[in-house]
Write a protein that holds these residues in place. Structure first.
Motif, short mmCIF file in Angstrom:
data_model
loop_
_atom_site.label_atom_id
_atom_site.label_comp_id
_atom_site.label_asym_id
_atom_site.label_seq_id
_atom_site.Cartn_x
_atom_site.Cartn_y
_atom_site.Cartn_z
N LEU A 1 10.10 -0.95 1.93
CA LEU A 1 10.10 -1.33 0.69
C LEU A 1 11.33 -1.85 0.33
O LEU A 1 11.50 -2.52 -0.64
CB LEU A 1 9.89 -0.12 -0.34
N GLN A 2 12.37 -1.47 0.76
CA GLN A 2 13.76 -1.84 0.56
C GLN A 2 13.84 -3.52 0.84
O GLN A 2 14.43 -4.32 0.41
CB GLN A 2 15.11 -1.23 1.29
N LEU A 3 13.21 -3.77 2.02
CA LEU A 3 13.12 -4.99 2.64
C LEU A 3 12.45 -5.88 1.38
O LEU A 3 12.85 -7.10 1.34
CB LEU A 3 12.37 -5.02 3.83
N ALA A 4 11.17 -5.50 1.25
CA ALA A 4 10.61 -6.23 0.06
C ALA A 4 11.57 -6.64 -1.04
O ALA A 4 11.14 -7.62 -1.70
CB ALA A 4 9.22 -5.46 -0.06
N VAL B 1 16.67 9.10 -2.77
CA VAL B 1 16.60 8.24 -1.71
C VAL B 1 16.47 9.15 -0.24
O VAL B 1 17.30 9.81 0.03
CB VAL B 1 17.77 7.36 -1.41
N ASN B 2 15.32 8.93 0.42
CA ASN B 2 14.81 9.62 1.61
C ASN B 2 15.17 11.11 1.60
O ASN B 2 14.76 11.83 2.53
CB ASN B 2 15.84 9.11 2.74
N ARG C 1 8.79 3.67 5.93
CA ARG C 1 8.01 2.98 4.71
C ARG C 1 8.97 2.52 3.75
O ARG C 1 9.21 1.44 3.22
CB ARG C 1 6.76 3.85 4.21
N ASN C 2 9.92 3.63 3.35
CA ASN C 2 10.91 3.26 2.24
C ASN C 2 11.95 2.15 2.61
O ASN C 2 12.48 1.40 1.86
CB ASN C 2 11.88 4.61 2.05
N GLU C 3 12.27 2.09 3.94
CA GLU C 3 12.84 0.93 4.53
C GLU C 3 12.37 -0.34 4.36
O GLU C 3 12.85 -1.27 3.96
CB GLU C 3 13.29 1.16 6.00
N ASN D 1 1.10 -1.26 0.01
CA ASN D 1 0.04 -0.05 0.10
C ASN D 1 0.75 1.34 0.05
O ASN D 1 0.83 2.19 0.94
CB ASN D 1 -1.03 0.14 1.34
N MET D 2 2.01 1.19 -0.91
CA MET D 2 2.91 2.30 -0.93
C MET D 2 2.66 3.12 -2.12
O MET D 2 2.22 2.60 -3.33
CB MET D 2 4.40 1.99 -0.85
#
Length: 315
Positions: free
Chosen positions: A226-229, A211-212, A222-224, A201-202
């Motif tokens: 997304l990186q994990l995903a 980046v950030n 949320r961006n962290e 849901n981003m």
């Protein structure tokens, strides 16, 4: 803050993207250029150099329910000052398990996470750590990340001049190369990333930004995630992912984490607050004091801490 990617020559923009991606894929703790190339090596007991193994670059897929992360009697100090921080940490995380570590400021929680990923500011003085059966300290920081170990930033750093899209694709392709999979070109990566944005849901506008840069606290967290995903890591360590978030942002971040932790992935949360554990339910809660885990139990430990502080646990 440096030159924007839109104004920089292509070669400069590419070098920035490569540097930033390799650094986060490696140390996940410092984006300073002086750290990204040659970092002081972590040492074993007595200061002996680490022995690197070529086989450490790839991890063998663990069977369902096998141990992902096993830490035994880990001790570590600050490399520059010699101050001892970790004094015998022991922890085992199996596939599909979610663990949380709570403790006062200065108890060693964040140091523990940084030592696991190979932050150059710390030196291992004793104990062992294995990830999916391999000696973690025989692996370079970037090898640990490529093998499937991820650490989120407690305070994510801005990277001016590097677009989120380029950054995420570099991270993704580093991981794919380590698994023997073909790299994704920009179009293929967009197809890979779009479902993940929807799943978490981003807002797709994240991809067009640097980046950030200019992100709110909630957007950075949320961006962290997304990186994990994108990394699809088997073992994720989230260091105070709830810090600085309002109620709505915490709910969104927790929902995204819950989506990603399904299945046989391992998760370690570092937090001060029960509110995170109400949203991401841990199987085990550990209390760290003076560089050691002194108590382990279920989520009721967090409830006791919320009600009476650390004194309540000693009663």
């Amino acid at each position: 803050h440096g030159t924007r990617a839109t104004n920089a020559p292509p070669s400069v923009a590419r070098s920035r993207t490569t540097m930033a991606a390799h650094t986060v894929v490696g140390v996940q703790a410092s984006l300073a250029p002086r750290r990204s190339r040659v970092a002081p090596e972590l040492t074993r007991r007595g200061g002996a150099p680490r022995v690197r193994s070529a086989s450490a670059r790839l991890a063998v897929r663990a069977a369902k329910g096998d141990v992902l992360l096993e830490v035994k009697d880990l001790s570590a100090k600050v490399a520059e000052t010699g101050e001892e921080i970790l004094r015998g940490v022991t922890l085992t995380i199996k596939e599909g398990e979610t663990h949380a570590i709570m403790g006062k400021n200065g108890s060693g929680k964040s140091t523990f996470t940084k030592v696991l990923v190979g932050h150059p500011s710390y030196e291992v003085t004793g104990g062992t750590a294995s990830f999916r059966g391999q000696d973690l300290f025989a692996m370079e920081p970037e090898e640990r990340a490529r093998a499937g170990l991820f650490l989120s930033f407690q305070s994510p750093i801005e990277v001016p001049g590097v677009s989120n899209t380029d950054f995420l694709r570099m991270m993704c392709n580093e991981r794919r190369k380590a698994r023997g999979e073909p790299e994704l070109d920009p179009l293929e990566f967009y197809g890979f990333l779009t479902p993940k944005l929807e799943q978490l849901n981003m807002d797709p506008s994240f991809l067009a930004r640097n980046v950030n840069e200019g992100f709110s606290g909630g957007e950075k967290k949320r961006n962290e995630i997304l990186q994990l995903a994108v990394m699809e890591s088997e073992m994720s360590i989230l260091d105070e992912i709830d810090s600085g978030l309002d109620v709505d942002a915490l709910r969104d971040v927790a929902a995204a984490v819950n989506v990603l932790k399904d299945g046989d992935k391992g998760l370690l949360l570092i937090t001060h607050y029960q509110r995170l554990l109400d949203a991401i339910h841990p199987d085990f809660v550990h209390v760290m004091q003076k560089g050691k885990i002194v108590q382990t139990g279920d989520v009721s430990i967090a409830q006791k801490l919320e009600e009476g502080g650390f004194e309540a646990l000693a009663a």
